[in-house]
Write an enzyme that holds these catalytic residues in place. Structure first.
Site, PDB file in Angstrom:
ATOM      1  N   HIS A 220       0.742  -1.312  -0.037  1.00 16.69           N
ATOM      2  CA  HIS A 220      -0.051  -0.131  -0.031  1.00 16.69           C
ATOM      3  C   HIS A 220       0.932   1.483  -0.148  1.00 16.69           C
ATOM      4  O   HIS A 220       0.496   2.253  -0.443  1.00 16.69           O
ATOM      5  CB  HIS A 220      -0.886  -0.016   1.309  1.00 16.69           C
ATOM      6  CG  HIS A 220      -1.782   1.004   1.150  1.00 16.69           C
ATOM      7  ND1 HIS A 220      -3.103   1.064   0.766  1.00 16.69           N
ATOM      8  CD2 HIS A 220      -1.613   2.405   1.932  1.00 16.69           C
ATOM      9  CE1 HIS A 220      -3.740   2.377   1.169  1.00 16.69           C
ATOM     10  NE2 HIS A 220      -2.876   3.116   1.596  1.00 16.69           N
TER      11      HIS A 220
ATOM     12  N   GLU B 204      -7.366   7.675  -6.050  1.00 14.21           N
ATOM     13  CA  GLU B 204      -7.069   6.555  -4.918  1.00 14.21           C
ATOM     14  C   GLU B 204      -8.245   5.544  -5.013  1.00 14.21           C
ATOM     15  O   GLU B 204      -9.131   5.593  -5.623  1.00 14.21           O
ATOM     16  CB  GLU B 204      -7.005   7.034  -3.701  1.00 14.21           C
ATOM     17  CG  GLU B 204      -5.653   7.755  -3.308  1.00 14.21           C
ATOM     18  CD  GLU B 204      -4.784   6.768  -2.773  1.00 14.21           C
ATOM     19  OE1 GLU B 204      -4.951   5.359  -2.832  1.00 14.21           O
ATOM     20  OE2 GLU B 204      -3.427   6.919  -2.329  1.00 14.21           O
TER      21      GLU B 204
ATOM     22  N   HIS C 233     -10.446   2.417  -2.821  1.00 16.05           N
ATOM     23  CA  HIS C 233     -10.433   2.187  -1.588  1.00 16.05           C
ATOM     24  C   HIS C 233     -11.555   0.890  -1.639  1.00 16.05           C
ATOM     25  O   HIS C 233     -12.590   0.925  -1.260  1.00 16.05           O
ATOM     26  CB  HIS C 233     -11.176   3.084  -0.609  1.00 16.05           C
ATOM     27  CG  HIS C 233     -10.780   3.196   0.911  1.00 16.05           C
ATOM     28  ND1 HIS C 233     -11.591   3.340   1.752  1.00 16.05           N
ATOM     29  CD2 HIS C 233      -9.621   3.208   1.493  1.00 16.05           C
ATOM     30  CE1 HIS C 233     -10.958   3.474   2.989  1.00 16.05           C
ATOM     31  NE2 HIS C 233      -9.869   3.491   2.602  1.00 16.05           N
TER      32      HIS C 233
ATOM     33  N   ARG D  89      -7.713  14.447   1.690  1.00 16.10           N
ATOM     34  CA  ARG D  89      -6.407  14.482   2.655  1.00 16.10           C
ATOM     35  C   ARG D  89      -5.263  14.571   1.999  1.00 16.10           C
ATOM     36  O   ARG D  89      -4.035  15.157   2.063  1.00 16.10           O
ATOM     37  CB  ARG D  89      -6.337  13.597   3.871  1.00 16.10           C
ATOM     38  CG  ARG D  89      -7.583  14.054   4.729  1.00 16.10           C
ATOM     39  CD  ARG D  89      -7.133  13.213   6.187  1.00 16.10           C
ATOM     40  NE  ARG D  89      -7.017  11.765   6.061  1.00 16.10           N
ATOM     41  CZ  ARG D  89      -8.033  11.014   6.075  1.00 16.10           C
ATOM     42  NH1 ARG D  89      -9.192  11.553   6.156  1.00 16.10           N
ATOM     43  NH2 ARG D  89      -7.654   9.720   5.838  1.00 16.10           N
ATOM     44  N   ASP D  90      -5.133  13.650   0.658  1.00 16.91           N
ATOM     45  CA  ASP D  90      -3.921  13.666   0.083  1.00 16.91           C
ATOM     46  C   ASP D  90      -3.673  15.073  -0.728  1.00 16.91           C
ATOM     47  O   ASP D  90      -2.532  15.648  -0.811  1.00 16.91           O
ATOM     48  CB  ASP D  90      -4.142  12.612  -1.350  1.00 16.91           C
ATOM     49  CG  ASP D  90      -3.669  11.377  -1.033  1.00 16.91           C
ATOM     50  OD1 ASP D  90      -2.774  11.132  -0.001  1.00 16.91           O
ATOM     51  OD2 ASP D  90      -4.189  10.471  -1.457  1.00 16.91           O
TER      52      ASP D  90
ATOM     53  N   GLU E 271      -4.600   4.328  12.185  1.00 18.24           N
ATOM     54  CA  GLU E 271      -4.906   5.225  11.175  1.00 18.24           C
ATOM     55  C   GLU E 271      -6.218   5.840  11.958  1.00 18.24           C
ATOM     56  O   GLU E 271      -7.129   5.289  12.189  1.00 18.24           O
ATOM     57  CB  GLU E 271      -5.458   4.555   9.830  1.00 18.24           C
ATOM     58  CG  GLU E 271      -6.167   5.603   8.780  1.00 18.24           C
ATOM     59  CD  GLU E 271      -6.488   4.975   7.659  1.00 18.24           C
ATOM     60  OE1 GLU E 271      -6.587   3.591   7.533  1.00 18.24           O
ATOM     61  OE2 GLU E 271      -6.823   5.927   6.481  1.00 18.24           O
TER      62      GLU E 271
ATOM     63  N   GLN F  78      -8.948   8.784  10.671  1.00 23.43           N
ATOM     64  CA  GLN F  78      -9.436   9.589   9.775  1.00 23.43           C
ATOM     65  C   GLN F  78      -9.351  11.153  10.112  1.00 23.43           C
ATOM     66  O   GLN F  78      -9.524  11.549  11.352  1.00 23.43           O
ATOM     67  CB  GLN F  78     -10.792   9.227   9.494  1.00 23.43           C
ATOM     68  CG  GLN F  78     -11.194   7.857   9.069  1.00 23.43           C
ATOM     69  CD  GLN F  78     -10.408   7.544   7.594  1.00 23.43           C
ATOM     70  OE1 GLN F  78     -10.577   8.344   6.856  1.00 23.43           O
ATOM     71  NE2 GLN F  78     -10.001   6.485   7.543  1.00 23.43           N
TER      72      GLN F  78
ATOM     73  N   SER G 238      -3.536  -0.934  -6.802  1.00 28.64           N
ATOM     74  CA  SER G 238      -4.017  -1.549  -5.898  1.00 28.64           C
ATOM     75  C   SER G 238      -3.975  -2.975  -6.172  1.00 28.64           C
ATOM     76  O   SER G 238      -4.676  -3.135  -7.304  1.00 28.64           O
ATOM     77  CB  SER G 238      -5.549  -1.133  -5.747  1.00 28.64           C
ATOM     78  OG  SER G 238      -6.371  -2.104  -4.828  1.00 28.64           O
TER      79      SER G 238
END
Lengths: 963, 240
Positions: free
Chosen positions: A287, A352, A354, A375-376, A577, A579, A805
């Site tokens: 990842h 991304e 998920h 957030r990236d 992690e 959020q 991924s």
């Protein structure tokens, strides 16, 4: 706890009930009515009647009350699962002068159905609740269980406080030690004013009772010294034992990596600490490190074998370097690729995936997916402002009948994923403007969820570097146990018990928390209060700080990290992690101002260490050392092990006998891959930020599909960005190279079709692939990567960022289902003046229709179409994609509410690259006239092949009836 | 220049374009966090127009606008009433309208008697809708027509028949949908208080400031004066 149950008054429709009824019926329950009650449990509430009247009950529509008709089934969050509404309810109650400490919410469904209570509860489980994060209880909502350690459940009278203090606590409804510890700083201060003792004394009293707290400033903090985290000896272990160790701690490290770690610590003469193993596992995870795409590969094709030392560098990245566009500001380096926009701004773009969390909990998985990519963007350069979102989904067919164990029905997955993106993106105030959906049975157990975000940042803000001495500040969401092993989980294959084993890897997003972080972060950026920023994604603090301090070194004091609840051990704090959390490096002299700014925005910010010049990562919890690693080993110690890849062309499957043209056209229009996505699009706010110039739906009644969206990111200007995508998994079965060329072509076609400048298009790649330990699977990826390179060079459109991924497979009772090789290419184009854009809806009867392109990938076609659009003579433009010319004219006609007369000798359904259909007001000097726009609402292809506009529209809008 | 205060809270997300809209018609907008207003409600006295913009204040938890409204009701409502009494203007757009209804500032004088419930579709809806000004009670000229987008899940206006009759008689049901998108009773898209100085509406005028915002500008050309511009010009004119 005080219980307040709210229901819609009799005589008023209950829209939540109507929606639930719809969902239950889709889940196969023969229900006739549903009413939904909202239940609040509030701890430490003084005046429940007032709280209900002034805050929780709508005086027009609702009332307090319980009971109902039919069978009651209640749904509540499992203990430890975040409830985003808790903070808001607490805030509202505080505004009334209450000082509650906890709010838990639940829903009770009163269902009238022709079924047993057990069947009804099962249907709720299939449609309205997810057992991974929620509890389904028959009957009315039960009082929530308190998941507190035994000491915290004891009464405060155990503390041996003075009688007066005792009385104060009683008056405040503080019954247990847990209640006291849970109080906020302000409440403790309020109590302190009547307390005969100091906060330090309260802490001392608690400690004497075995409650591990200390007074820090004006607040009580828990001190979790126990449980101590063990060392993990590796010396002398056999290979099997090394792998067993990797599995035991869910490290997802392979044997080569375990060897490298064992050897490193042998050199140090000590056993690794668990925290160190976890840190290495997070940092080296697929990842985070993309070791397949960046590692060595021995690739065989046509009997010839070549050694690729770094697939990404030698293909996609190499083409970007070769193109050397001066408008590329930062490529394959930061969270997102950055390109120049105008004299004052750059724009950045990232997509991304998920996938695994969305398979298990579609709503939460998709929500945290979009939250993560936002957030990236916030962490790109010194922080970019998000201006648009995209989403692309791949699901099993919606009419799937048989569902394997451990898998949710695709309809359920789609509804959940769309709702997750909707609720997060809309709340963030970012327009979701582009996307698509693909269907294939092989996505059943492993759906794909791609979320992308475009951001804008002032020029000159793309560089960042933490400096020795800068403070490490975390801001935003607190750490809990729910985010553990996200990075390593996402690097593994899904199986039919993933939902039980990995429930902890599913988190619930809180968009409002992230919006607050966005507001605070961009204000701090504009004041120059930090030197670097990064998002806290999978791997939590360990990857964020490990990455930011890679060139310097860092020292971290974990006991300062804000936690959601007591009981986390230091390693959990380090790797979990959270959020809605970012990490910034703040010069010491600016720390106070940053903390003040965050407080004013109601964002929690805490300094938890500093960057050093030691080039080591030192993590402590009080005096205990949790991690002490050299940055060099952490970032460069990953062994490079060649993998084998192979590609053998497989003969194309025999073509299915085509339907007669009429039926064929209607079948393609109503196919999930092609049909109107209006049901999804209108649930997204695609207008917020007031920059929408070309919308995702076009035409006088908004039914036409847009090729791409155009957004103006700076208020008051006319310069825009065009956002489009290409995806075609069905082509990957035959030849991933051809698929790559096609999807690059498609992404570029889409943005060119609305008016983007073909010389200013940047691309993103997103590979979702199966298990690359299989040489054939990896070989397919090598083919696709080479296709990306060649297409980028051909079109002069550089890739600026990407993501992969892997291990997208589902292991069920009937064997492993591998997803089709799925490459998503996203395009970001620049539009100098959005008022020159065109849309795909037919505009005027009598205009000529012109087909452009010979069917080969052709950059000249892109340039020709762009210059025709700039000339102002193009009334409508649409690319030829699935279903070729026939579907293109049908979609343009549906959008414009007009008909088309087509006379074309070739294959009306041919799917070939670089082709467009233009409606022109006068000759544009390119392509061939193939027909004209008609007032009559008919698609007339000649030779008796006719479809009325109403028929085409009906087929295209199939989801209006289905969903 | 007319001083305009745009108030944002956690989850507000249309504050920038709303401030931009006022600047575009010659106003002097400032944006402040609600924490500042709650700490010192008297700072309202520096402004002529107060705006609650769109968004999801506090996540729309409990119900849209409810938490924000609760905070205002406890601390700021007297100063807001004073602003109105002094001839100022209060505007609530989308979430801001929900906030005004739930504070009771709309329709005014009797607590919360109107609500904005879930759309009949029970879904969030983003679409463009035509509406018209049905009365001359507010700063908007009667008979004006606008095309604005809606973007909400809770926009269906609900009240008792008696309340609606009274509001209709008073001319307070100012804005009506020409095509009702959400089941709103009597097609109400926006309403004002008894003075006409407090106006709330679900559609977003700040999203139709540019001619290229219009959903069919590629068919019908670029308008000289987008509808949103006219809307905000009339707001500024009402306090000048």
């Amino acid at each position: 706890m005080e219980r307040i149950e709210v229901r819609v008054r009799q005589g008023f429709a209950d829209p939540a009930g109507v929606a639930a009824l719809h969902d239950l019926r889709l889940a196969g329950l023969n229900a006739s009515s549903v009413r939904v009650h909202q239940v609040y449990f509030v701890k430490r509430l003084m005046d429940a009647a007032r709280a209900a009247r002034d805050v929780l009950v709508d005086p027009v529509l609702e009332e307090r009350g319980s009971g109902g008709e039919g069978v009651a089934v209640s749904v509540s969050k499992r203990p430890g699962v975040m409830d985003p509404s808790e903070a808001s309810v607490l805030r509202a109650l505080r505004a009334l002068g209450e000082r509650p400490t906890r709010v838990v919410t639940a829903k009770t469904y009163w269902i009238v159905a022709d079924a047993s209570p057990e069947e009804i509860a099962a249907a709720v489980g299939r449609s309205l609740a997810n057992a991974v994060i929620e509890e389904i209880t028959p009957g009315e909502a039960p009082e929530p269980r308190e998941a507190l350690p035994a000491t915290l459940s004891r009464p405060v009278s155990d503390l041996g406080l003075s009688r007066r203090a005792q009385a104060v606590l009683e008056a405040e409804n503080i019954e247990t030690i847990g209640d006291l510890v849970a109080l906020s700083e302000a409440d403790l201060l309020a109590l302190k004013s009547v307390f005969p003792i100091s906060l330090e004394e309260v802490a001392e009293g608690l400690r004497a009772e075995g409650v591990p707290v200390e007074a820090v400033g004006n607040t009580l903090r828990t001190v979790d010294r126990a449980p101590r985290v063990p060392n993990v000896p590796l010396a002398g272990l056999s290979d099997d034992e090394l792998l067993a160790t990797s599995r035991k701690y869910v490290l997802a490290l392979n044997l080569h990596e375990m060897h490298a770690i064992r050897d490193h610590f042998r050199g140090l003469g000590r056993a690794p600490r668990l925290g160190e193993l976890e840190t290495i596992a997070q940092t080296w995870s697929e990842h985070c490190k993309h070791k397949t795409l960046t590692g060595p590969i021995d690739y065989t094709e046509d009997g010839r074998t070549e050694r690729i030392s770094n697939l990404l560098k030698e293909t996609i990245f190499a083409s970007t370097q070769e193109l050397a566009r001066d408008w590329c500001v930062s490529v394959f380096k930061d969270n997102a690729g950055i390109v120049r926009f105008d004299d004052e701004h750059d724009v950045c773009f990232k997509v991304e995936t998920h996938n695994h969390p969305s398979a298990i909990e579609p709503y939460g998985g998709a929500g945290t997916g979009i939250g993560g990519v936002i957030r990236d963007i916030l962490g790109t350069g010194l922080g970019a402002k998000p201006v648009a979102n995209t989403d692309v989904f791949c699901f099993g067919p919606l009419d799937t009948k048989e569902i394997p164990d451990g898998v949710l029905h695709p309809l359920r997955v789609m509804r959940g994923v769309v709702a997750g993106v909707r609720d997060y993106g809309n709340r963030m105030g970012i327009p979701t403007v582009n996307g698509t959906v693909c269907f294939d049975p092989r996505y059943l157990g492993n759906p794909l969820v791609y979320c992308g975000t475009v951001g804008i940042l002032p020029r000159g803000m793309h560089e960042k570097a933490a400096r020795p001495g800068d403070r490490i500040v975390v801001l935003g969401g607190r750490t809990g146990r729910d985010g553990i092993h996200g990075a390593t989980f996402s690097s593994e294959t899904l199986h039919d018990e993933s939902d039980t084993v990995s429930g902890g890897a599913v988190q619930i997003g809180n968009a409002i928390e992230e919006k607050k972080v966005l507001d605070a972060l961009l204000r701090a950026r504009d004041k120059g209060l930090f030197t670097a920023v990064t998002d806290c994604g999978a791997g939590g603090l360990s990857s964020a700080i490990g990455e930011m301090g890679a060139e310097t070194g860092a020292e971290v004091w974990l006991e300062r990290a804000p936690l959601k609840y007591m009981g986390l051990n230091p390693v959990e704090i380090w790797i979990s992690e959270a959020q809605e959390r970012m990490v910034v490096s703040v010069p010491a002299e600016q720390l106070d101002e940053l903390l003040r700014l965050c407080a004013a925005e109601d964002v929690e910010a805490t300094a938890i260490g500093f960057f050093t010049d030691t080039k080591r990562l030192l993590v402590k919890h009080y005096e205990d050392v949790i991690v002490d690693l050299s940055m060099e080993f952490l970032h460069d110690g990953l062994p490079k092990v060649p993998r084998r890849a192979e590609w053998t062309p497989s003969p194309p499957p025999p073509p299915e006998p085509p339907l007669p043209p009429r039926e064929r056209l209607l079948a393609i229009l109503s196919d999930g891959n092609t049909c109107s996505k209006e049901w999804i699009i209108r649930q997204y706010d695609h207008e917020v930020q007031a920059g929408s110039a070309v919308k995702p739906l076009v035409g006088p009644d908004g039914k036409g599909p847009s090729d791409a969206a155009v957004v103006v990111p700076v208020l008051g200007k006319r310069k825009g960005v065009a956002i489009g995508c290409g995806i075609s998994p069905k082509l990957g079965d035959e030849d991933p190279y051809r698929m790559a060329i096609w999807v690059v072509d498609e992404a570029i076609r889409n943005v060119v079709a609305v008016g983007a400048d073909p010389a200013r298009i940047a691309l993103l790649d997103n590979f979702s692939w199966g298990n690359c330990n299989d040489p054939e699977v990896l070989g397919a990826m090598v083919r696709a990567a080479k296709g990306c390179r060649d297409a980028a060079l051909l079109f002069g459109a550089p890739f600026i960022s990407g993501k992969d991924s892997l291990n997208n497979e589902f292991k069920g009772g009937k064997g492993t289902i591998r997803i089709p090789h799925t490459l998503l290419v996203s395009a970001l184009g620049i539009v100098d003046d959005v008022t020159k854009c065109v849309t795909s809806d037919l505009k005027r009867a009598g205009s000529k229709l012109v087909l452009v392109g010979s069917g080969k990938p052709d950059p000249q076609v892109m340039r020709d179409v762009a210059s025709a659009i700039r000339s102002g003579r193009v009334r409508a433009c649409h690319d030829l994609s699935e279903g070729g010319l026939a579907v293109a004219i049908a979609e343009m006609a549906i959008g414009g509410g007009l008909g088309g007369r087509i006379r074309f000798d070739g294959d009306l359904f041919e799917e070939a690259p670089s082709r467009f259909l233009l409606e022109v007001s006068e000759d544009v000097g390119i392509g061939a006239v193939v027909g004209e726009v008609t007032k009559a609402p008919l698609l007339d292809f000649g030779g008796g092949f006719e479809v009325t506009l109403a028929e085409a529209r009906d087929a295209f809008l199939v989801w209006e009836r289905l969903l | 220049m007319t001083r305009v205060l745009v108030v944002r809270a956690a989850g507000t997300n249309c504050d920038r374009e709303t401030a931009h809209a006022f600047a575009a018609v010659g106003g002097n907008p400032e944006t402040r966090h609600v924490n500042e207003l709650l700490a010192e409600p008297a700072l309202l006295r520096e402004y002529r127009i107060l705006v609650f913009p769109g968004g999801f204040s506090y996540g729309d938890d409990i119900a849209a606008g409810r938490v924000f409204a609760t905070e205002l009701r406890q601390r700021a409502v007297p100063e807001i009433e004073r602003l109105v009494a002094d001839g100022g203007l209060v505007l609530g757009i989308c979430n801001g309208f929900q906030v005004l209804v739930k504070t009771g500032l709309l329709p005014g004088g009797e607590g919360q008697v109107v609500t904005l419930a879930h759309n009949d579709s029970h879904r969030y809806q983003d679409e463009w809708v035509p509406l018209h000004v049905a009365t001359d009670k507010s700063f908007l000229a009667k008979g004006e027509r606008f095309l604005f987008p809606i973007a909400h899940a809770e926009g269906k206006l609900v009240a008792s028949d008696e309340t609606l009759d009274r509001l209709e008689e008073n001319g307070q049901l100012v804005l009506r949908y020409a095509r009702n998108p959400n089941g709103s009773l009597r097609d109400v898209a926006g309403m004002c208080d008894r003075t006409g100085r407090i106006l709330g509406l679900m559609p977003h005028p700040e999203r139709h400031l540019e001619p290229w915002h219009h959903p069919t500008w590629t068919r019908n050309g670029l308008a000289a004066e987008p509808d949103g511009l006219r809307f905000f010009q009339q707001a500024i004119a009402a306090v000048s």
